[in-house]
Design an enzyme around this catalytic site. Structure first.
Site, PDB file in Angstrom:
ATOM      1  N   ASN A  81      -7.673  -6.973 -12.375  1.00 53.20           N
ATOM      2  CA  ASN A  81      -6.923  -5.423 -13.654  1.00 53.20           C
ATOM      3  C   ASN A  81      -5.669  -5.641 -13.746  1.00 53.20           C
ATOM      4  OD1 ASN A  81      -6.946  -5.732 -10.043  1.00 53.20           O
ATOM      5  ND2 ASN A  81      -5.070  -4.457 -10.069  1.00 53.20           N
TER       6      ASN A  81
ATOM      7  N   HIS B 173     -20.398  -7.326   9.304  1.00 49.16           N
ATOM      8  CA  HIS B 173     -20.180  -8.535   8.203  1.00 49.16           C
ATOM      9  C   HIS B 173     -19.395  -9.330   7.700  1.00 49.16           C
ATOM     10  CE1 HIS B 173     -23.138 -12.265   5.768  1.00 49.16           C
ATOM     11  NE2 HIS B 173     -22.273 -11.264   5.451  1.00 49.16           N
TER      12      HIS B 173
ATOM     13  N   MET C  97      -4.195 -10.535  -1.850  1.00 44.19           N
ATOM     14  CA  MET C  97      -4.155 -10.480  -0.843  1.00 44.19           C
ATOM     15  C   MET C  97      -4.548 -11.053   0.153  1.00 44.19           C
ATOM     16  SD  MET C  97      -5.252  -6.441  -0.834  1.00 44.19           S
ATOM     17  CE  MET C  97      -5.120  -5.168  -1.878  1.00 44.19           C
ATOM     18  N   SER C  98      -4.993 -12.276   0.263  1.00 48.97           N
ATOM     19  CA  SER C  98      -5.469 -13.909   0.444  1.00 48.97           C
ATOM     20  C   SER C  98      -4.913 -14.663   0.035  1.00 48.97           C
ATOM     21  CB  SER C  98      -6.823 -13.467   0.522  1.00 48.97           C
ATOM     22  OG  SER C  98      -6.795 -14.385  -0.920  1.00 48.97           O
TER      23      SER C  98
ATOM     24  N   SER D  91     -13.760 -12.455  -3.807  1.00 49.02           N
ATOM     25  CA  SER D  91     -14.186 -11.036  -4.032  1.00 49.02           C
ATOM     26  C   SER D  91     -14.793 -11.064  -4.669  1.00 49.02           C
ATOM     27  CB  SER D  91     -13.282  -9.925  -3.371  1.00 49.02           C
ATOM     28  OG  SER D  91     -12.342  -9.154  -2.447  1.00 49.02           O
TER      29      SER D  91
ATOM     30  N   HIS E 238     -10.951  -0.497  -6.085  1.00 48.72           N
ATOM     31  CA  HIS E 238     -12.017  -1.647  -4.902  1.00 48.72           C
ATOM     32  C   HIS E 238     -12.628  -2.117  -6.100  1.00 48.72           C
ATOM     33  CE1 HIS E 238     -12.988  -4.479  -2.257  1.00 48.72           C
ATOM     34  NE2 HIS E 238     -14.636  -4.472  -1.911  1.00 48.72           N
TER      35      HIS E 238
ATOM     36  N   HIS F 246      -9.197 -11.787   5.790  1.00 49.25           N
ATOM     37  CA  HIS F 246      -7.829 -11.484   5.697  1.00 49.25           C
ATOM     38  C   HIS F 246      -6.928 -10.909   6.922  1.00 49.25           C
ATOM     39  CE1 HIS F 246     -10.932 -11.003   2.244  1.00 49.25           C
ATOM     40  NE2 HIS F 246      -9.400 -11.255   1.074  1.00 49.25           N
TER      41      HIS F 246
ATOM     42  N   TYR G 107      -4.646  -8.446   6.687  1.00 48.04           N
ATOM     43  CA  TYR G 107      -5.037  -7.132   6.335  1.00 48.04           C
ATOM     44  C   TYR G 107      -6.159  -6.555   7.079  1.00 48.04           C
ATOM     45  CZ  TYR G 107      -8.650  -7.024   2.428  1.00 48.04           C
ATOM     46  OH  TYR G 107      -9.773  -7.062   1.731  1.00 48.04           O
ATOM     47  N   GLU G 108      -7.241  -7.393   7.457  1.00 43.58           N
ATOM     48  CA  GLU G 108      -8.779  -6.449   8.300  1.00 43.58           C
ATOM     49  C   GLU G 108      -7.409  -6.588   9.421  1.00 43.58           C
ATOM     50  OE1 GLU G 108     -12.519  -8.187   7.182  1.00 43.58           O
ATOM     51  OE2 GLU G 108     -11.097  -9.736   6.191  1.00 43.58           O
TER      52      GLU G 108
ATOM     53  N   ALA H 240      -9.570 -12.811  -5.759  1.00 43.87           N
ATOM     54  CA  ALA H 240      -9.447 -11.673  -7.550  1.00 43.87           C
ATOM     55  C   ALA H 240      -7.857 -11.445  -7.489  1.00 43.87           C
ATOM     56  CB  ALA H 240     -10.573 -10.617  -6.776  1.00 43.87           C
TER      57      ALA H 240
END
Ligand code: HPA
Length: 265
Positions: A230, A61, A206-207, A30, A240, A83, A85-86, A113
């Site tokens: 962060n 996309h 998350m990846s 990201s 985000h 991901h 989470y998607e 990130a």
């Protein structure tokens, strides 16, 4: 997912790229997509035009593969990833890595990130991933594809030590640590950040861990980098927008490092 399905996708990509044979695969996290601007582009393939790739969720996309030359080598970069989470199945999350493996990559560079768990980390730090703790459903669950790798792959050297050392010689200001791969999409509670610190984590995202597992299953050496966007235990809320903005700022330094490393492979 069967070997035939993965091979069919790889064959389709080979046809669309006139048999381009990448030596290095790069996954851009990201806000870190600007490395793509450095590539001398030969072909661009949107994921939506690739047979067998998962159909993108509501976000629209999902991203694209960029084939070309970087640092004197043939590379394929993923601008955007799938991901967990998607809502993608773990095997779908790693399909691009499987396909890059069949296309012949000999190294995988992954970036993301991440939130800083280690209290000495600051926003904008670059952390070389030296190890991980995977808390996302493992993409190798299910029938093993013996042609790709063993049923019980070793993970004691998930991140290539020689590549970690190379990075350290090129940039003296890097951080090093353990990446915790969580499912998301929530950012962590304060107690969860403390928990990740207790179990030995330095950064959380998350990846990445599913893709690294798939690459190591196939015997591909991996270099991983987290951009600390962060810091968890600072008392400041994570958003985000912040993650995107801080990622973009640190991307230039990460890009420089990746290009110099690729030149020296
Ligand atoms: N937690 C999880 N994933 C993240 C974070 C975080 O704090 N920052 C960027 N990705």
């Amino acid at each position: 997912m069967t070997l035939e399905q993965i091979r069919k996708t790889a064959t389709h990509i080979r046809e669309k790229t006139n048999g381009f044979e990448p030596e290095v695969g790069i996954i851009l996290g990201s806000g870190l997509g600007s490395l793509a601007d450095r590539i001398d582009v030969a072909y661009t393939l949107n994921y939506s035009e690739i047979t067998g790739f998962p159909v993108s969720t509501v976000e629209g996309h999902a991203g694209q593969f960029i084939f070309g030359r970087l640092g004197g080598r043939r590379v394929v970069a993923m601008q955007g990833r799938f991901h967990y989470y998607e809502g993608y199945a773990p095997t779908e999350v790693v399909l691009p890595v499987r396909v890059m493996g069949l296309l012949g990559i000999r190294f995988l560079f992954v970036s993301n990130a991440a939130g800083g768990v280690n209290p000495s980390f600051a926003v904008g730090d670059l952390m070389v991933i030296t190890d991980h703790i995977n808390l996302i459903p493992n993409p190798l669950v299910g029938r093993n594809i013996d042609e790709l790798g063993p049923r019980f792959p070793d993970m004691s050297d998930a991140y290539d030590v020689a590549l970690v050392e190379l990075a350290g010689r090129l940039d003296a200001g890097l951080r090093y640590g353990v990446y915790v791969g969580g499912t998301g999409p929530t950012f962590e509670t304060t107690a969860e950040y403390r928990y990740f610190q207790t179990i030995g984590g330095d950064a959380v995202g998350m990846s990445t861990t599913p893709e690294v597992i798939a690459a190591r299953h196939m015997g591909i050496p991996v270099f991983g980098m987290s951009v600390i966007t962060n810091v968890g235990l600072s008392g400041v809320k994570s958003t985000h927008e912040e993650v995107q903005a801080e990622g973009a700022k640190a991307a230039a330094r990460m890009t420089r490092l990746f290009v110099e490393m690729i030149e020296k492979l």
